[in-house]
Design an enzyme around this catalytic site. Structure first.
Site, PDB file in Angstrom:
ATOM      1  N   LYS A  94      -5.453  68.497 -85.167  1.00 45.75           N
ATOM      2  CA  LYS A  94      -5.991  69.746 -85.870  1.00 45.75           C
ATOM      3  C   LYS A  94      -6.561  70.844 -84.965  1.00 45.75           C
ATOM      4  O   LYS A  94      -6.251  72.190 -85.440  1.00 45.75           O
ATOM      5  CB  LYS A  94      -7.678  69.026 -86.270  1.00 45.75           C
ATOM      6  CG  LYS A  94      -7.307  68.007 -87.423  1.00 45.75           C
ATOM      7  CD  LYS A  94      -8.332  68.192 -88.816  1.00 45.75           C
ATOM      8  CE  LYS A  94      -7.919  67.443 -89.592  1.00 45.75           C
ATOM      9  NZ  LYS A  94      -8.803  66.984 -90.720  1.00 45.75           N
ATOM     10  N   LYS A 126       2.023  62.565 -91.958  1.00 47.73           N
ATOM     11  CA  LYS A 126       0.965  61.966 -93.167  1.00 47.73           C
ATOM     12  C   LYS A 126       0.704  63.015 -94.310  1.00 47.73           C
ATOM     13  O   LYS A 126       0.902  64.237 -93.979  1.00 47.73           O
ATOM     14  CB  LYS A 126      -0.418  61.830 -92.226  1.00 47.73           C
ATOM     15  CG  LYS A 126      -1.560  61.279 -93.211  1.00 47.73           C
ATOM     16  CD  LYS A 126      -2.861  61.095 -92.582  1.00 47.73           C
ATOM     17  CE  LYS A 126      -3.739  62.289 -92.331  1.00 47.73           C
ATOM     18  NZ  LYS A 126      -4.849  62.208 -93.278  1.00 47.73           N
ATOM     19  N   LYS A 186      -4.568  66.709 -97.728  1.00 47.58           N
ATOM     20  CA  LYS A 186      -4.598  67.722 -98.682  1.00 47.58           C
ATOM     21  C   LYS A 186      -4.993  69.057 -98.047  1.00 47.58           C
ATOM     22  O   LYS A 186      -5.051  69.895 -98.923  1.00 47.58           O
ATOM     23  CB  LYS A 186      -6.088  67.090 -99.371  1.00 47.58           C
ATOM     24  CG  LYS A 186      -7.277  67.063 -98.487  1.00 47.58           C
ATOM     25  CD  LYS A 186      -8.564  66.659 -99.137  1.00 47.58           C
ATOM     26  CE  LYS A 186      -9.214  65.438 -98.900  1.00 47.58           C
ATOM     27  NZ  LYS A 186      -9.987  65.643 -97.475  1.00 47.58           N
TER      28      LYS A 186
END
Ligand code: ATP
Ligand code: LTN
Length: 344
Positions: A119, A201, A204
């Site tokens: 992230k 992965k 969303k």
């Protein structure tokens, strides 16, 4: 809800961030398993809005997504009178315990977290302290309720291990304060991959064409699956290393139709990728259809959803307070005596 005089069922805890519309990855890896465990466990399912603000969110959108996520939980079959579906920020004990656990977590442990590294790499302009301590807040969520089992996708395994380490460390110093939880990771679909980049992965918060949302309509589902990346040899075979795109489609089909992967492969013997994609698309559409219609019904009655969240927040706050009280005493905080106006 819980009868104090009877023996307590073991406890399940899981949370999902209201950071976007849920993908079929969230459904297969987490949400679908929540329902399976409802009978034997007392279930706590949170909407982790406090985690969601580790990335910048639009306030109005976050509020809307919080209600939508609650509606999706319910539409997926979780009765809010049997499952403690609630919103994390409604229960201040999460933030309080997270601070205490911050003081029992090492920088080195947090620096090793893969999710933080990924992230941080994607959000260079906003690598904030919350993003770094995110796993400690997750540990607080789980440990506050003395949870036994935590159903998650395999990307959360590392956070679960850290939660266990923190609990064991705290217990070694202060005695048995926390239950040490176990992860529950499904056999098929614990890591659904991106349709465009089957090496990463499905997520969303990535671009639209990489995922299928639980609310995508049939035409969008067909279009996205048709465009999914496969490979150049035409054999339908489960081999995640050499055929990640095809294997991902097979896992999605197996998980959503409750078949084994072999069962799906056998049913497609002698067929090509076009047939595979069509089959997968129809399975996804059929699996989402009842959830979507229930979701639409619930969104037309937001007051019902909001009332369930408020009711459950009150119940869980009482449960959280018990653990937090114990922890505060153990670490040596003084506790205000409300009746006497004294400090104990
Ligand atoms: P974001 O993209 O905003 O970081 P996310 O899509 O990864 O979010 P989370 O809210 O972080 O979703 O995760 C909710 C649950 O869904 C977790 O249990 C997580 O392990 C699971 N999950 C997320 N993505 C997948 C996936 N692709 N396959 C299987 N499980 C997944
Ligand atoms: N960290 C998780 C979401 C999450 C969670 C939790 C999962 C927050 N608190 C407690 C299980 C239990 C994620 O990023 N998917």
């Amino acid at each position: 809800m819980t009868d104090q005089t009877t023996e307590r069922k073991p406890i399940i805890y899981s949370g999902i961030q209201p950071s976007g519309v849920l993908t079929i990855g969230n459904y297969i890896g987490a949400l679908k398993n929540f329902k399976l465990l409802e009978k034997e466990y007392e279930c706590f399912y949170s909407i982790v809005d406090m985690h969601a603000i580790t990335l910048r969110q639009n306030a109005a959108e976050l509020r809307r997504r919080t209600i939508e996520l609650a509606a999706l939980y319910i539409a997926s079959g979780l009765d809010p009178d049997k499952n403690l579906i609630y919103c994390q920020s409604h229960v201040p004990a999460h933030a309080e315990l997270a601070w205490i656990l911050d003081c029992f977590t090492y920088m080195g442990e947090l620096q090793r977290m893969t999710q933080f590294k990924e992230k941080a790499a994607k959000n260079e302009a906003n690598i904030n302290a919350g993003l770094f301590t995110y796993p400690v807040l997750m540990a607080a969520d789980i440990l506050l309720y003395q949870s036994n089992l935590v159903p998650v996708g395999s990307d959360q395994q590392q956070h679960l291990e850290l939660t266990r380490d923190i609990a064991i460390r705290f217990n070694n110093i202060y005695g048995d304060v926390f239950t040490v939880p176990e992860a529950h990771i499904g056999k098929i679909g614990s890591r659904v991959m991106s349709l465009q980049e089957p090496a990463s992965k499905m997520s969303k918060s990535d671009p639209e064409d990489t995922y299928i949302s639980m609310l995508d309509r049939p035409d969008d589902i067909r279009r996205k699956i048709k465009r999914a990346v496969t490979d150049s040899d035409a054999e339908i075979r489960f081999d995640p290393e050499n055929k990640p795109g095809v294997s991902n489609l097979l896992s999605i089909a197996a998980a959503l139709s409750d078949q084994s992967i072999d069962g799906v492969v056998n049913s497609l013997q002698g067929k090509g990728y076009g047939d595979l994609k069509q089959t997968v698309a129809e399975i996804v559409i059929e699996a989402m259809r009842p959830i979507q219609s229930e979701f639409d019904r619930l969104m037309a009655d937001k007051a019902y959803v909001q009332a369930a969240l408020s009711r459950n927040a009150e119940t869980v706050a009482g449960r959280a307070a018990k653990t937090l009280y114990k922890v505060k005493k153990k670490v040596g905080y003084t506790l205000p005596d409300r009746k006497q106006g004294r400090v104990q």
